[in-house]
Design a protein around this motif. Structure first.
Motif, PDB file in Angstrom:
ATOM      1  N   ASP A 196       0.828  -1.208   0.000  1.00 19.81           N
ATOM      2  CA  ASP A 196       0.000   0.000   0.000  1.00 19.81           C
ATOM      3  C   ASP A 196       0.862   1.257   0.000  1.00 19.81           C
ATOM      4  O   ASP A 196       1.644   1.477   0.926  1.00 19.81           O
ATOM      5  CB  ASP A 196      -0.924   0.007   1.220  1.00 19.81           C
ATOM      6  CG  ASP A 196      -1.813  -1.230   1.264  1.00 19.81           C
ATOM      7  OD1 ASP A 196      -2.474  -1.503   0.249  1.00 19.81           O
ATOM      8  OD2 ASP A 196      -1.835  -1.911   2.309  1.00 19.81           O
ATOM      9  N   GLY A 197       0.727   2.051  -1.036  1.00 16.78           N
ATOM     10  CA  GLY A 197       1.490   3.279  -1.130  1.00 16.78           C
ATOM     11  C   GLY A 197       2.787   3.143  -1.892  1.00 16.78           C
ATOM     12  O   GLY A 197       3.384   4.150  -2.284  1.00 16.78           O
ATOM     13  N   VAL A 198       3.241   1.918  -2.111  1.00 20.55           N
ATOM     14  CA  VAL A 198       4.467   1.677  -2.879  1.00 20.55           C
ATOM     15  C   VAL A 198       4.123   1.005  -4.204  1.00 20.55           C
ATOM     16  O   VAL A 198       4.497   1.484  -5.279  1.00 20.55           O
ATOM     17  CB  VAL A 198       5.476   0.825  -2.088  1.00 20.55           C
ATOM     18  CG1 VAL A 198       6.699   0.488  -2.953  1.00 20.55           C
ATOM     19  CG2 VAL A 198       5.923   1.568  -0.830  1.00 20.55           C
ATOM     20  N   ILE A 199       3.406  -0.122  -4.131  1.00 14.13           N
ATOM     21  CA  ILE A 199       2.997  -0.829  -5.353  1.00 14.13           C
ATOM     22  C   ILE A 199       1.635  -0.345  -5.820  1.00 14.13           C
ATOM     23  O   ILE A 199       1.417  -0.132  -7.013  1.00 14.13           O
ATOM     24  CB  ILE A 199       2.954  -2.352  -5.103  1.00 14.13           C
ATOM     25  CG1 ILE A 199       4.336  -2.875  -4.691  1.00 14.13           C
ATOM     26  CG2 ILE A 199       2.471  -3.086  -6.356  1.00 14.13           C
ATOM     27  CD1 ILE A 199       4.329  -4.321  -4.220  1.00 14.13           C
ATOM     28  N   THR A 200       0.717  -0.180  -4.887  1.00 17.27           N
ATOM     29  CA  THR A 200      -0.654   0.200  -5.251  1.00 17.27           C
ATOM     30  C   THR A 200      -1.061   1.501  -4.566  1.00 17.27           C
ATOM     31  O   THR A 200      -0.526   1.870  -3.522  1.00 17.27           O
ATOM     32  CB  THR A 200      -1.656  -0.911  -4.857  1.00 17.27           C
ATOM     33  OG1 THR A 200      -1.547  -1.171  -3.453  1.00 17.27           O
ATOM     34  CG2 THR A 200      -1.391  -2.179  -5.649  1.00 17.27           C
ATOM     35  N   LYS A 201      -2.055   2.141  -5.162  1.00 17.96           N
ATOM     36  CA  LYS A 201      -2.544   3.425  -4.664  1.00 17.96           C
ATOM     37  C   LYS A 201      -3.657   3.211  -3.640  1.00 17.96           C
ATOM     38  O   LYS A 201      -4.732   3.811  -3.732  1.00 17.96           O
ATOM     39  CB  LYS A 201      -3.041   4.272  -5.836  1.00 17.96           C
ATOM     40  CG  LYS A 201      -1.986   4.547  -6.892  1.00 17.96           C
ATOM     41  CD  LYS A 201      -2.543   5.346  -8.061  1.00 17.96           C
ATOM     42  CE  LYS A 201      -1.497   5.550  -9.135  1.00 17.96           C
ATOM     43  NZ  LYS A 201      -2.001   6.337 -10.294  1.00 17.96           N
TER      44      LYS A 201
END
Length: 245
Positions: A18-23
Motif C-alpha cells: 500500500d502506497g508503494v505498489i498500489t494506490k
C-alpha cells in the motif's frame, strides 16, 4: 550504485504494498478515519477529537490491523478488551474495530477499484531483468487479492503478508520480522536486501533489521520524517531510482 539506484551488493528487493505498489494507502487512511471517528463520536459525543493525518502516519500506517487499533487508542488514553479475531464489526473491542475497518476498506475497494503505480511495476520488472529477486511484504490480509486485481502477482517470488504473518506468528512492523522472513525465503541476508516503504513503521523495520538499503517512498510530503526513521534515500516515485519510464 547500479543503474537501478541501488548499492551493488543488493541481491533482492522487498516492496511494501500500500502506497508503494498500489494506490491503496489513501483508501486505508479513509477507512481508518471512518472507523475511529465513528467510535470516538459514540464515546465522546460532539466534543470528540477526530482522527487525523498525523494519527494515521504515527500510529496506524504500515502496522498490522490490531496493532494499529491498540496504538492509536493508547495515544488517546483508551483501552478496549482484545476480543476475538471473528468479533462483529459492531463490537467495542480491538478486533471488532479492526474488522469494522476491514469491512469499510473492502467496500471502498469494491466501489472505487484498485490502481497500481505503473512506475513501480516498471521498476520491479527492471529489477527482475537485472537478476534480483523480489518480495512483497505487507501487513494487509488482502495482499494476494489486491496484487491479483492489478495483474502483479507474478512479479514477486515471495509474499509475506498479514495471512502469512499470522500463520508464522510473526510480529508486524515496526518490528523487522516480516521483512527478515521475506529475505530468508528469498535466500539472501538482510544486508543484501533493499526495503521499499512509504510508512514510518516500515522505515523503523528496515533500520532495526539492518537491511542493506532502505528506500523511503514519499507520497504525502513526509520526506524528513522518513529520513529520521531510517531511510537511506527518499524518492517521490521509484522512477527516480532509474527504472525505465
Amino acid at each position: 550504485m547500479t543503474e537501478l539506484g541501488l548499492p551493488k551488493e543488493i541481491q533482492a528487493c522487498l516492496f511494501d504494498l500500500d502506497g508503494v505498489i498500489t494506490k491503496t494507502a489513501v483508501v486505508h487512511a479513509a477507512a481508518w478515519k471512518r472507523t475511529f471517528d465513528d467510535f470516538l463520536r459514540r464515546r465522546d459525543g460532539d466534543g470528540f477529537r477526530p482522527f487525523g493525518d498525523a494519527d494515521y502516519d504515527e500510529y496506524v500506517d504500515g502496522r498490522p490491523r490490531a496493532d494499529g487499533v491498540r496504538s492509536f487508542l493508547a495515544s488517546r488514553g483508551i483501552e478496549l478488551p482484545e476480543g476475538k479475531p471473528d468479533d462483529s464489526p459492531d463490537d467495542a473491542t480491538v478486533h471488532g474495530l479492526g474488522n469494522r475497518k476491514n469491512d469499510l476498506l473492502l467496500e471502498l475497494i469494491r466501489t472505487d477499484g484498485v490502481e497500481a503505480y505503473d512506475s513501480t511495476l516498471r521498476y520491479v520488472e527492471a529489477v527482475r531483468a537485472h537478476g534480483l529477486r523480489t518480495a512483497v511484504v505487507s501487513s494487509s490480509a488482502n495482499c494476494a487479492d489486491v496484487l491479483k486485481s492489478v495483474g502483479a502477482e507474478s512479479l514477486f517470488d515471495v509474499r509475506v503478508d498479514g495471512v502469512v504473518a499470522a500463520e508464522r506468528q510473526l510480529p508486524g512492523k515496526p518490528r523487522p520480522d516480516t521483512f527478515l522472513a521475506a529475505a530468508k525465503d528469498l535466500g539472501v541476508d538482510a544486508s543484501a536486501a533493499a526495503v521499499f516503504e512509504d510508512a514510518l513503521a516500515g522505515m523503523d523495520a528496515g533500520r532495526s533489521g539492518h537491511f542493506g538499503y532502505v528506500v523511503g517512498v514519499d507520497r504525502v510530503g513526509q520526506g524528513d520524517a522518513l529520513r529520521a526513521h531510517g531511510a537511506d534515500v527518499v524518492v517521490r516515485d521509484l522512477a527516480e531510482l532509474g527504472a525505465p519510464r
